[in-house]
Scaffold this motif. Sequence first.
Motif, PDB file in Angstrom:
ATOM      1  N   ILE A   1       0.856  -1.190   0.000  1.00  0.00           N
ATOM      2  CA  ILE A   1       0.000   0.000   0.000  1.00  0.00           C
ATOM      3  C   ILE A   1       0.887   1.234   0.000  1.00  0.00           C
ATOM      4  CG2 ILE A   1      -1.786   1.279   1.234  1.00  0.00           C
ATOM      5  CD1 ILE A   1      -2.558  -1.447   2.544  1.00  0.00           C
ATOM      6  N   TYR A   2       0.772   2.048  -1.049  1.00  0.00           N
ATOM      7  CA  TYR A   2       1.604   3.238  -1.190  1.00  0.00           C
ATOM      8  C   TYR A   2       0.788   4.491  -0.879  1.00  0.00           C
ATOM      9  CZ  TYR A   2       4.896   0.170  -3.625  1.00  0.00           C
ATOM     10  OH  TYR A   2       5.775  -0.844  -3.947  1.00  0.00           O
ATOM     11  N   LEU A   3       1.285   5.258   0.081  1.00  0.00           N
ATOM     12  CA  LEU A   3       0.659   6.534   0.417  1.00  0.00           C
ATOM     13  C   LEU A   3       1.738   7.516   0.858  1.00  0.00           C
ATOM     14  CD1 LEU A   3       0.733   6.542   3.774  1.00  0.00           C
ATOM     15  CD2 LEU A   3      -1.293   5.125   3.504  1.00  0.00           C
ATOM     16  N   GLN A   4       1.429   8.783   0.739  1.00  0.00           N
ATOM     17  CA  GLN A   4       2.333   9.793   1.258  1.00  0.00           C
ATOM     18  C   GLN A   4       2.236   9.813   2.779  1.00  0.00           C
ATOM     19  OE1 GLN A   4       4.577  11.814  -0.525  1.00  0.00           O
ATOM     20  NE2 GLN A   4       4.027  10.403  -2.187  1.00  0.00           N
ATOM     21  N   GLU A   5       3.352   9.973   3.455  1.00  0.00           N
ATOM     22  CA  GLU A   5       3.362  10.058   4.921  1.00  0.00           C
ATOM     23  C   GLU A   5       2.347  11.094   5.411  1.00  0.00           C
ATOM     24  OE1 GLU A   5       4.336   9.474   8.837  1.00  0.00           O
ATOM     25  OE2 GLU A   5       5.407   8.413   7.240  1.00  0.00           O
ATOM     26  N   SER A   6       2.256  12.208   4.688  1.00  0.00           N
ATOM     27  CA  SER A   6       1.356  13.287   5.091  1.00  0.00           C
ATOM     28  C   SER A   6      -0.115  12.914   4.946  1.00  0.00           C
ATOM     29  CB  SER A   6       1.662  14.552   4.281  1.00  0.00           C
ATOM     30  OG  SER A   6       1.676  14.273   2.890  1.00  0.00           O
ATOM     31  N   ALA A   7      -0.423  11.828   4.221  1.00  0.00           N
ATOM     32  CA  ALA A   7      -1.818  11.396   4.081  1.00  0.00           C
ATOM     33  C   ALA A   7      -2.397  10.907   5.395  1.00  0.00           C
ATOM     34  CB  ALA A   7      -1.921  10.298   3.022  1.00  0.00           C
ATOM     35  N   LEU A   8      -1.548  10.635   6.375  1.00  0.00           N
ATOM     36  CA  LEU A   8      -1.998  10.153   7.678  1.00  0.00           C
ATOM     37  C   LEU A   8      -2.274  11.297   8.658  1.00  0.00           C
ATOM     38  CD1 LEU A   8       0.529   7.198   7.962  1.00  0.00           C
ATOM     39  CD2 LEU A   8      -1.911   7.044   7.422  1.00  0.00           C
ATOM     40  N   GLY A   9      -2.260  12.519   8.138  1.00  0.00           N
ATOM     41  CA  GLY A   9      -2.516  13.688   8.982  1.00  0.00           C
ATOM     42  C   GLY A   9      -3.991  13.876   9.283  1.00  0.00           C
ATOM     43  N   ASP A  10      -4.325  14.986   9.914  1.00  0.00           N
ATOM     44  CA  ASP A  10      -5.701  15.302  10.297  1.00  0.00           C
ATOM     45  C   ASP A  10      -6.272  16.344   9.339  1.00  0.00           C
ATOM     46  OD1 ASP A  10      -5.763  13.605  12.550  1.00  0.00           O
ATOM     47  OD2 ASP A  10      -4.647  15.086  13.708  1.00  0.00           O
ATOM     48  N   TYR A  11      -7.343  15.982   8.627  1.00  0.00           N
ATOM     49  CA  TYR A  11      -7.918  16.845   7.596  1.00  0.00           C
ATOM     50  C   TYR A  11      -9.398  17.083   7.860  1.00  0.00           C
ATOM     51  CZ  TYR A  11      -3.491  15.881   5.380  1.00  0.00           C
ATOM     52  OH  TYR A  11      -2.147  15.777   5.138  1.00  0.00           O
ATOM     53  N   TYR A  12      -9.875  18.270   7.492  1.00  0.00           N
ATOM     54  CA  TYR A  12     -11.241  18.683   7.809  1.00  0.00           C
ATOM     55  C   TYR A  12     -11.906  19.363   6.621  1.00  0.00           C
ATOM     56  CZ  TYR A  12      -9.786  17.954  12.641  1.00  0.00           C
ATOM     57  OH  TYR A  12      -9.321  17.391  13.805  1.00  0.00           O
ATOM     58  N   HIS A  13     -13.231  19.142   6.521  1.00  0.00           N
ATOM     59  CA  HIS A  13     -14.093  19.922   5.625  1.00  0.00           C
ATOM     60  C   HIS A  13     -14.936  20.801   6.529  1.00  0.00           C
ATOM     61  CE1 HIS A  13     -17.216  19.959   2.107  1.00  0.00           C
ATOM     62  NE2 HIS A  13     -16.941  21.176   2.577  1.00  0.00           N
ATOM     63  N   ASP A  14     -14.634  22.068   6.550  1.00  0.00           N
ATOM     64  CA  ASP A  14     -15.183  22.969   7.569  1.00  0.00           C
ATOM     65  C   ASP A  14     -14.875  22.371   8.946  1.00  0.00           C
ATOM     66  OD1 ASP A  14     -16.096  24.845   5.698  1.00  0.00           O
ATOM     67  OD2 ASP A  14     -17.971  23.757   5.419  1.00  0.00           O
ATOM     68  N   GLU A  15     -15.886  21.972   9.726  1.00  0.00           N
ATOM     69  CA  GLU A  15     -15.616  21.424  11.056  1.00  0.00           C
ATOM     70  C   GLU A  15     -15.636  19.891  11.083  1.00  0.00           C
ATOM     71  OE1 GLU A  15     -14.607  23.324  13.567  1.00  0.00           O
ATOM     72  OE2 GLU A  15     -14.722  24.923  12.072  1.00  0.00           O
TER      73      GLU A  15
ATOM     74  N   MET B   1      -4.698  20.022  10.285  1.00  0.00           N
ATOM     75  CA  MET B   1      -4.166  20.374  11.591  1.00  0.00           C
ATOM     76  C   MET B   1      -2.644  20.258  11.541  1.00  0.00           C
ATOM     77  SD  MET B   1      -5.223  21.383  14.576  1.00  0.00           S
ATOM     78  CE  MET B   1      -6.896  20.779  14.781  1.00  0.00           C
ATOM     79  N   ALA B   2      -1.967  21.319  11.914  1.00  0.00           N
ATOM     80  CA  ALA B   2      -0.500  21.313  11.936  1.00  0.00           C
ATOM     81  C   ALA B   2      -0.027  22.106  13.140  1.00  0.00           C
ATOM     82  CB  ALA B   2       0.052  21.918  10.652  1.00  0.00           C
ATOM     83  N   ASP B   3       0.846  21.481  13.933  1.00  0.00           N
ATOM     84  CA  ASP B   3       1.368  22.116  15.142  1.00  0.00           C
ATOM     85  C   ASP B   3       0.254  22.622  16.051  1.00  0.00           C
ATOM     86  OD1 ASP B   3       4.006  21.693  14.238  1.00  0.00           O
ATOM     87  OD2 ASP B   3       3.938  23.538  13.050  1.00  0.00           O
ATOM     88  N   GLY B   4      -0.816  21.834  16.125  1.00  0.00           N
ATOM     89  CA  GLY B   4      -1.921  22.176  17.009  1.00  0.00           C
ATOM     90  C   GLY B   4      -2.828  23.265  16.499  1.00  0.00           C
ATOM     91  N   LYS B   5      -2.645  23.685  15.241  1.00  0.00           N
ATOM     92  CA  LYS B   5      -3.460  24.762  14.683  1.00  0.00           C
ATOM     93  C   LYS B   5      -4.091  24.316  13.375  1.00  0.00           C
ATOM     94  CE  LYS B   5      -0.480  28.401  16.606  1.00  0.00           C
ATOM     95  NZ  LYS B   5       0.383  29.579  16.272  1.00  0.00           N
ATOM     96  N   ARG B   6      -5.305  24.822  13.122  1.00  0.00           N
ATOM     97  CA  ARG B   6      -5.970  24.568  11.860  1.00  0.00           C
ATOM     98  C   ARG B   6      -5.487  25.577  10.830  1.00  0.00           C
ATOM     99  NH1 ARG B   6     -11.198  22.284  12.652  1.00  0.00           N
ATOM    100  NH2 ARG B   6     -11.816  22.950  10.567  1.00  0.00           N
ATOM    101  N   MET B   7      -5.130  25.067   9.634  1.00  0.00           N
ATOM    102  CA  MET B   7      -4.701  25.949   8.556  1.00  0.00           C
ATOM    103  C   MET B   7      -5.146  25.383   7.218  1.00  0.00           C
ATOM    104  SD  MET B   7      -0.602  25.177   8.676  1.00  0.00           S
ATOM    105  CE  MET B   7      -0.537  25.814  10.357  1.00  0.00           C
ATOM    106  N   GLN B   8      -5.077  26.205   6.192  1.00  0.00           N
ATOM    107  CA  GLN B   8      -5.492  25.792   4.858  1.00  0.00           C
ATOM    108  C   GLN B   8      -4.691  24.570   4.403  1.00  0.00           C
ATOM    109  OE1 GLN B   8      -7.982  27.544   3.040  1.00  0.00           O
ATOM    110  NE2 GLN B   8      -7.927  25.689   1.802  1.00  0.00           N
ATOM    111  N   ASP B   9      -5.400  23.572   3.863  1.00  0.00           N
ATOM    112  CA  ASP B   9      -4.719  22.390   3.351  1.00  0.00           C
ATOM    113  C   ASP B   9      -3.966  22.752   2.072  1.00  0.00           C
ATOM    114  OD1 ASP B   9      -3.873  19.858   2.732  1.00  0.00           O
ATOM    115  OD2 ASP B   9      -5.867  18.962   2.639  1.00  0.00           O
ATOM    116  N   ARG B  10      -2.701  22.338   1.982  1.00  0.00           N
ATOM    117  CA  ARG B  10      -1.912  22.616   0.778  1.00  0.00           C
ATOM    118  C   ARG B  10      -1.784  21.377  -0.111  1.00  0.00           C
ATOM    119  NH1 ARG B  10       2.166  22.688   4.950  1.00  0.00           N
ATOM    120  NH2 ARG B  10       3.614  20.940   4.739  1.00  0.00           N
ATOM    121  N   PHE B  11      -2.405  20.259   0.296  1.00  0.00           N
ATOM    122  CA  PHE B  11      -2.516  19.035  -0.506  1.00  0.00           C
ATOM    123  C   PHE B  11      -1.169  18.441  -0.920  1.00  0.00           C
ATOM    124  CE2 PHE B  11      -6.436  21.462  -1.066  1.00  0.00           C
ATOM    125  CZ  PHE B  11      -7.316  20.550  -0.498  1.00  0.00           C
ATOM    126  N   ASP B  12      -0.213  18.510  -0.014  1.00  0.00           N
ATOM    127  CA  ASP B  12       1.052  17.814  -0.259  1.00  0.00           C
ATOM    128  C   ASP B  12       0.886  16.311  -0.063  1.00  0.00           C
ATOM    129  OD1 ASP B  12       0.629  18.030   2.461  1.00  0.00           O
ATOM    130  OD2 ASP B  12       2.728  18.367   2.955  1.00  0.00           O
TER     131      ASP B  12
END
Length: 274
Positions: A85-99, A149-160
């Motif tokens: 199974i191939y995925l980017q390490e960053s795919a395991l992060g926390d992602y949100y659509h609005d809330e 979610m990055a460093d405990g803060k919500r920010m715009q997803d850059r889709f890396d």
Amino acid sequence: MKIAVLMENTCGARDCLSEHGLSVYVETEHHKILVDTGASDAFLENAKKLGVSLEEVDTVVLSHGHYDHSGGLLAFCEINSAARIYLQESALGDYYHDERYIGVDKRIGMLPQVCRLHGDCVIDEELSIFTNICGRKFYPQSNLQLSRMADGKRMQDRFDHEQCLVIRTQEHTVLLSGCAHNGILNILERYEEVYGGMPDAVISGFHMMKKTDYTPEETRTILDTAQELKKWRTRFFTGHCTGQKALDLMKPIMKEQLVQIHSGDMWEYFPVKQ
């Protein structure tokens, strides 16, 4: 090359189930590949209806870290624990659509067969993965509702965390993406930078779906995108997050170059040529 759409938002042939998600099976001379697994295990039932043996899959590619592309992955692993199974390490992060949380199940990251990537990857002469898509031409405006979610803060997803699979056989080159969050034109620009030229076919959502009406600017962007895509001989197979409204705008421009996909669509010989 044999291709089957195991899951998509709309129901096509063979009474297949549909849901907001995407899953595509590809069979080549050397590989049996699964790109994404929809939002649930429903794609497993569709595979049975289509006569696709998922137990024989050797390669899984997760296009990005959203639930509607990874929701069936754990169920797949119950019947096939051997496929890489191939995925980017960053795919395991926390992602949100609005809330609303839309990330992958964290148990996926603990699977022993998972290959965590940090950028491009050449699997073999037939399969390769590329990422690092930095262009922002005709960037999908619907992305503005998506955050991480990055460093405990919500920010715009850059889709890396988004990656694309390229399949190169003696006859054809096919590019598979999930949602093209980075923009389909920017993905093709990156493809040209890595591989040269353009693929014969692209299978991807365009992430143009919107529940409300398009603004005049959004409509213009969709029409301009269609005009740009029309310049190449590439054939585009799209659905899922593209949305019917966008498809209806693009089809008169692109005609047979644009093909709408549905759950259950299957090609024994993939029609890449127009």
